[in-house]
Design an enzyme around this catalytic site. Sequence first.
Site, PDB file in Angstrom:
ATOM      1  N   HIS A 205      36.923  40.424  42.703  1.00  0.00           N
ATOM      2  CA  HIS A 205      37.145  38.611  43.052  1.00  0.00           C
ATOM      3  C   HIS A 205      36.009  37.858  42.895  1.00  0.00           C
ATOM      4  O   HIS A 205      35.057  38.374  43.396  1.00  0.00           O
ATOM      5  CB  HIS A 205      37.718  38.896  44.508  1.00  0.00           C
TER       6      HIS A 205
ATOM      7  N   ASP B  54      43.239  43.664  49.626  1.00  0.00           N
ATOM      8  CA  ASP B  54      43.673  43.596  48.122  1.00  0.00           C
ATOM      9  C   ASP B  54      43.119  45.264  47.731  1.00  0.00           C
ATOM     10  O   ASP B  54      42.238  45.623  48.114  1.00  0.00           O
ATOM     11  CB  ASP B  54      42.908  42.772  47.297  1.00  0.00           C
TER      12      ASP B  54
ATOM     13  N   SER C   5      35.506  43.496  46.120  1.00  0.00           N
ATOM     14  CA  SER C   5      35.553  42.034  46.618  1.00  0.00           C
ATOM     15  C   SER C   5      33.938  41.543  46.979  1.00  0.00           C
ATOM     16  O   SER C   5      33.051  42.250  46.776  1.00  0.00           O
ATOM     17  CB  SER C   5      36.829  41.702  47.420  1.00  0.00           C
TER      18      SER C   5
END
Lengths: 272, 194
Positions: B45, B138, B18
């Site tokens: 992401h 995540d 991310s």
Amino acid sequence: MISDVIDNEQVEILLNDVLENHGYDFLEYSPASIKRRIIRLYGLDNFVSFAEFRYTVKTDKQYFKRFLEEITVNVTEMFRDPSFYKSLRNDVLPVLGTYPFIRIWVAGCSTGEEAYSLAIVLKELNLLHKSLIYATDINPSVLEKAKKGMFPLTYLKQYSENYLQSGGLKDFSAYYTANYSLAKFDESLNSKMIFSTHNLVSDHSFNEFQLILCRNVLIYFDKGLQHKVFNLFDSSIEKLGYLALGSKESLEFWPKAREYKRVKMEKIWRKL
Amino acid sequence: MAQTIGSTSCEALIIGGSAGSLDVLLEIFPALRSDIRFPIVIVVHRKPSNESLLTDLLKSRTTLAVGEADEKEFLIPGKVFIVPADYHMLIEEDRSISLDYSEKVNYSRPSIDVTFQSAAEVFKDKLVCILLSGSNSDGVEGLKCVNRLGGRAVIQNPNTAIMPYMPQQAVINVKPHVILDSHDMAQYINKLND
């Protein structure tokens, strides 16, 4: 979410039950996606054993309604992919505007966000009065929501941005009234919509259209089922009509694809 | 820090990241061998609007084939698959790709957990998953699943991450196969080929 509480064999058992007892056929859905939806629901509803889950799905009619709503993906958005709506506005709908009457099918419409987006564009092109939008879904409960035309207010900022990027001409808030946490869309928009259940897996063609919109539905189907649905659409689109798909979907590899011509860079094809 | 890799070969590598992970990817990619024998999947992401930017950036830094993952496409050795923005990516038993526009997971779509879990079920002990820099958690559940099914969970050393939270959460909650500094990452991946 424990992702391996239900194995592939159990998924198949469950889907066979669903077909036999409820008449819905999910056997040609993409296995990994449908399995993930099933495991998600199993966890959400706190089942403790597969046997209990299976029994409930099989015998409890009320629960099956929930099963149907949760197993299918109902995430959607207004004016999703603004460049797509720009192309509808500039390249597709003006052509259809030359017809005396415009019939559109939004297949797999879920809670209706795409149908309302389309109605807004038609209205701004002064075509809504001679259009009819057939909005269908496998799932009766999402259609009930779609009929109401009420969407959570928290999403409206994003929808409004999408709308402006797609070439929208007005102040987006002119189309709805805020009512507590919901935005209620103008009734002139859904006055030209017909909502009905339709299962792309098992139901037949029911009319001829100049435009079929089916976005982010086919990604959940396996290749064989995708081709069957393309054939269904093919028999439901007039010559020179249009088929519009989601941003990652394509007619490629479908044997009849060469009878369709792509419109610019968007996922829109015209039947030759 | 280096551990010996077991005799099981790698049949797929998934890299999730991310905020702050792009720098690591840009460091890794130029150093990758051109004869990599497994598919590499990248789950990062990002905003839906930056569609092809990531693909173009990585393409310019490797001789490997790089492309955005298409639905129903097969994972093939030596190719890099970028999970498209705003879709989850799952892997089928026949090693083809399924895309999914369902609810966000950990406020993210694509979600790293979704792809790690799905890959773990298919590739089991032939899978390697690397979790990079990021500022949410995540990927942690996904790595647990990878571990449980016999795959290898690799975590970027949080001290070398621009955003340490994500690898930190993983280090706390998952027993890693190995923790790697960002500059050792490419060499680790190249060795998976042996």
